[in-house]
Design a protein around this motif. Sequence first.
Motif, PDB file in Angstrom:
ATOM      1  N   HIS A   5       2.713 -35.165  50.525  1.00 29.56           N
ATOM      2  CA  HIS A   5       4.083 -35.538  50.915  1.00 29.56           C
ATOM      3  C   HIS A   5       3.985 -36.878  51.641  1.00 29.56           C
ATOM      4  O   HIS A   5       3.520 -36.966  52.768  1.00 29.56           O
ATOM      5  CB  HIS A   5       4.742 -34.451  51.778  1.00 29.56           C
ATOM      6  CG  HIS A   5       3.893 -33.946  52.902  1.00 29.56           C
ATOM      7  ND1 HIS A   5       4.000 -34.426  54.198  1.00 29.56           N
ATOM      8  CD2 HIS A   5       2.923 -33.005  52.925  1.00 29.56           C
ATOM      9  CE1 HIS A   5       3.133 -33.791  54.980  1.00 29.56           C
ATOM     10  NE2 HIS A   5       2.464 -32.933  54.232  1.00 29.56           N
TER      11      HIS A   5
ATOM     12  N   ARG B  75      12.977 -14.759  57.005  1.00 22.47           N
ATOM     13  CA  ARG B  75      13.365 -15.638  55.893  1.00 22.47           C
ATOM     14  C   ARG B  75      14.301 -14.910  54.931  1.00 22.47           C
ATOM     15  O   ARG B  75      15.327 -15.457  54.512  1.00 22.47           O
ATOM     16  CB  ARG B  75      12.108 -16.097  55.157  1.00 22.47           C
ATOM     17  CG  ARG B  75      12.369 -16.869  53.880  1.00 22.47           C
ATOM     18  CD  ARG B  75      11.069 -17.132  53.136  1.00 22.47           C
ATOM     19  NE  ARG B  75      10.455 -15.893  52.656  1.00 22.47           N
ATOM     20  CZ  ARG B  75       9.184 -15.784  52.242  1.00 22.47           C
ATOM     21  NH1 ARG B  75       8.391 -16.847  52.285  1.00 22.47           N
ATOM     22  NH2 ARG B  75       8.712 -14.623  51.820  1.00 22.47           N
TER      23      ARG B  75
ATOM     24  N   ALA C  89      11.679 -34.497  53.294  1.00 24.10           N
ATOM     25  CA  ALA C  89      11.958 -33.536  54.370  1.00 24.10           C
ATOM     26  C   ALA C  89      12.483 -32.225  53.805  1.00 24.10           C
ATOM     27  O   ALA C  89      12.059 -31.137  54.232  1.00 24.10           O
ATOM     28  CB  ALA C  89      12.965 -34.138  55.354  1.00 24.10           C
ATOM     29  N   LEU C  90      13.385 -32.298  52.821  1.00 25.36           N
ATOM     30  CA  LEU C  90      13.950 -31.087  52.226  1.00 25.36           C
ATOM     31  C   LEU C  90      12.882 -30.274  51.509  1.00 25.36           C
ATOM     32  O   LEU C  90      12.780 -29.052  51.698  1.00 25.36           O
ATOM     33  CB  LEU C  90      15.062 -31.473  51.238  1.00 25.36           C
ATOM     34  CG  LEU C  90      15.643 -30.335  50.384  1.00 25.36           C
ATOM     35  CD1 LEU C  90      16.379 -29.334  51.261  1.00 25.36           C
ATOM     36  CD2 LEU C  90      16.569 -30.899  49.300  1.00 25.36           C
ATOM     37  N   THR C  91      12.073 -30.928  50.680  1.00 25.32           N
ATOM     38  CA  THR C  91      11.055 -30.199  49.931  1.00 25.32           C
ATOM     39  C   THR C  91       9.955 -29.683  50.848  1.00 25.32           C
ATOM     40  O   THR C  91       9.359 -28.632  50.585  1.00 25.32           O
ATOM     41  CB  THR C  91      10.449 -31.082  48.828  1.00 25.32           C
ATOM     42  OG1 THR C  91       9.909 -32.279  49.401  1.00 25.32           O
ATOM     43  CG2 THR C  91      11.508 -31.444  47.792  1.00 25.32           C
ATOM     44  N   ASP C  92       9.684 -30.397  51.935  1.00 20.38           N
ATOM     45  CA  ASP C  92       8.690 -29.915  52.895  1.00 20.38           C
ATOM     46  C   ASP C  92       9.172 -28.640  53.575  1.00 20.38           C
ATOM     47  O   ASP C  92       8.414 -27.660  53.701  1.00 20.38           O
ATOM     48  CB  ASP C  92       8.397 -31.000  53.935  1.00 20.38           C
ATOM     49  CG  ASP C  92       7.342 -30.570  54.931  1.00 20.38           C
ATOM     50  OD1 ASP C  92       6.194 -30.320  54.506  1.00 20.38           O
ATOM     51  OD2 ASP C  92       7.654 -30.464  56.125  1.00 20.38           O
ATOM     52  N   ARG C  93      10.441 -28.625  53.996  1.00 26.91           N
ATOM     53  CA  ARG C  93      10.988 -27.401  54.608  1.00 26.91           C
ATOM     54  C   ARG C  93      10.959 -26.244  53.615  1.00 26.91           C
ATOM     55  O   ARG C  93      10.587 -25.114  53.971  1.00 26.91           O
ATOM     56  CB  ARG C  93      12.426 -27.643  55.085  1.00 26.91           C
ATOM     57  CG  ARG C  93      12.536 -28.515  56.316  1.00 26.91           C
ATOM     58  CD  ARG C  93      13.919 -28.416  56.944  1.00 26.91           C
ATOM     59  NE  ARG C  93      14.977 -28.823  56.028  1.00 26.91           N
ATOM     60  CZ  ARG C  93      15.415 -30.073  55.897  1.00 26.91           C
ATOM     61  NH1 ARG C  93      14.883 -31.042  56.618  1.00 26.91           N
ATOM     62  NH2 ARG C  93      16.405 -30.356  55.062  1.00 26.91           N
ATOM     63  N   ALA C  94      11.348 -26.529  52.365  1.00 25.19           N
ATOM     64  CA  ALA C  94      11.376 -25.465  51.355  1.00 25.19           C
ATOM     65  C   ALA C  94       9.975 -24.937  51.076  1.00 25.19           C
ATOM     66  O   ALA C  94       9.768 -23.727  50.917  1.00 25.19           O
ATOM     67  CB  ALA C  94      12.002 -25.996  50.071  1.00 25.19           C
ATOM     68  N   THR C  95       9.004 -25.830  51.032  1.00 27.90           N
ATOM     69  CA  THR C  95       7.623 -25.410  50.756  1.00 27.90           C
ATOM     70  C   THR C  95       7.069 -24.585  51.898  1.00 27.90           C
ATOM     71  O   THR C  95       6.437 -23.534  51.685  1.00 27.90           O
ATOM     72  CB  THR C  95       6.736 -26.641  50.504  1.00 27.90           C
ATOM     73  OG1 THR C  95       7.259 -27.362  49.387  1.00 27.90           O
ATOM     74  CG2 THR C  95       5.302 -26.233  50.216  1.00 27.90           C
ATOM     75  N   ARG C  96       7.298 -25.035  53.120  1.00 26.05           N
ATOM     76  CA  ARG C  96       6.777 -24.286  54.270  1.00 26.05           C
ATOM     77  C   ARG C  96       7.473 -22.933  54.398  1.00 26.05           C
ATOM     78  O   ARG C  96       6.835 -21.927  54.739  1.00 26.05           O
ATOM     79  CB  ARG C  96       6.914 -25.119  55.544  1.00 26.05           C
ATOM     80  CG  ARG C  96       6.071 -26.378  55.502  1.00 26.05           C
ATOM     81  CD  ARG C  96       6.057 -27.146  56.807  1.00 26.05           C
ATOM     82  NE  ARG C  96       5.386 -28.427  56.645  1.00 26.05           N
ATOM     83  CZ  ARG C  96       4.068 -28.602  56.599  1.00 26.05           C
ATOM     84  NH1 ARG C  96       3.269 -27.549  56.719  1.00 26.05           N
ATOM     85  NH2 ARG C  96       3.541 -29.805  56.438  1.00 26.05           N
ATOM     86  N   MET C  97       8.761 -22.882  54.099  1.00 32.44           N
ATOM     87  CA  MET C  97       9.466 -21.609  54.122  1.00 32.44           C
ATOM     88  C   MET C  97       8.934 -20.672  53.032  1.00 32.44           C
ATOM     89  O   MET C  97       8.786 -19.465  53.233  1.00 32.44           O
ATOM     90  CB  MET C  97      10.962 -21.833  53.926  1.00 32.44           C
ATOM     91  CG  MET C  97      11.787 -20.550  53.966  1.00 32.44           C
ATOM     92  SD  MET C  97      13.543 -20.836  53.640  1.00 32.44           S
ATOM     93  CE  MET C  97      13.503 -21.229  51.887  1.00 32.44           C
TER      94      MET C  97
END
Length: 388
Positions: free
Chosen positions: A268, A359, A339-347
Amino acid sequence: MRMLPKNVDVVVVGAGPSGLALAATLRQAGADPLVLEQAAEGAGTSRAAVVHARTLEVLEQIDVSSRMIAAGRIVPIFTVRSGDRVLLRLDFGDLPTAYPYTLMLPQSRTEAILAERFEQLGGEVQRPYAVTGVTSGPGGAAVAVAGPGGRQQTVHARYVVGADGMHSAVREAAGIGFTGGRYEQSFVLADVRMDWPLPDREVQLYFSPAGFVVVAPLPGGHHRIVATMDEAPEQIDRADVQTLLGERTSGGADVHEVAWSSRFRVHHRVADAYRRGPVLLVGDAAHVHSPAGGQGMNTGIQDAIDLGGALQAVLAGAPDAALDGYEERRRPVAQRVVALTDRATRMSTLSGVVERAAREVALSLMGRIPVVQHRLAFQLAELAAPAG
């Protein structure tokens, strides 16, 4: 070996989706970009397979949207699931666009359609030519090129665009940093032929204790599988996919064949600048991120169409400073996508029992609020946020 021109207005380095979209945009406006590609032929592998609404909108400018739709598979629904439960359902059908859906189309076909359009406009990709250096100077840049047999040539260009991927030689030559990091997990992609009990007008994202998996229909009766694995095998075979789907979905998959597969580590990162003098960046040379939401290729193509318009204006007589607006418009978009894909990946990769339960509760609540569903659909489609 063909001799390259000594002087051109624009050199585009890389003939992936971003480079081809930019080249076609310029060619349609009457410019004659020199497109250099290191690979001897176009890639035949699937890779990115999602085309979102906003990308189809901007591609209308070079008359390829309808061709892509004809070759792809329209999928208007996205669901998030845990076992047999649907936690969240997004319907793109109500979006205010001419393309209220996700289009599933292998990247190889997207590239082929863009290449065909560039050729129809009179362009030609020069292969195999590797850029070995870019030196900026008054009035542009000198591009050092190694052609077939290693023969060296130099091309002088007013502008050089790096569309040459994450390991961009153009970005490195310009001294532009690539700030970010890498995820610990491996990601696997597989295109498979299988019997699957769920609707083929829907992309499914499953959460499970073992990790997430995405199942999406492709043209030709295949399905795309995307998943994280702590240690992915070098070669993904039918048994691997069958086991993965058995462990992480509601079941019912019968995998017959793996047509193509890949494993990779995901970074990322966003380039510290999109422009340095006569050098500009688009696509993966400018930003890379998790495949969550299928945003990467889409963001890159949108970069290319935007930059194509800016370069057209400058070549037609607008001041050079007009190119500065490209970074001002597009770099914030990449930062938001990362930022969006990082949050989605970590979630999606939470490992604790409590965290995973929280979740699922949160997603279930979001799935009951229409305005939230609508906003999420807007984000995934890469459209502007709705008012209100």
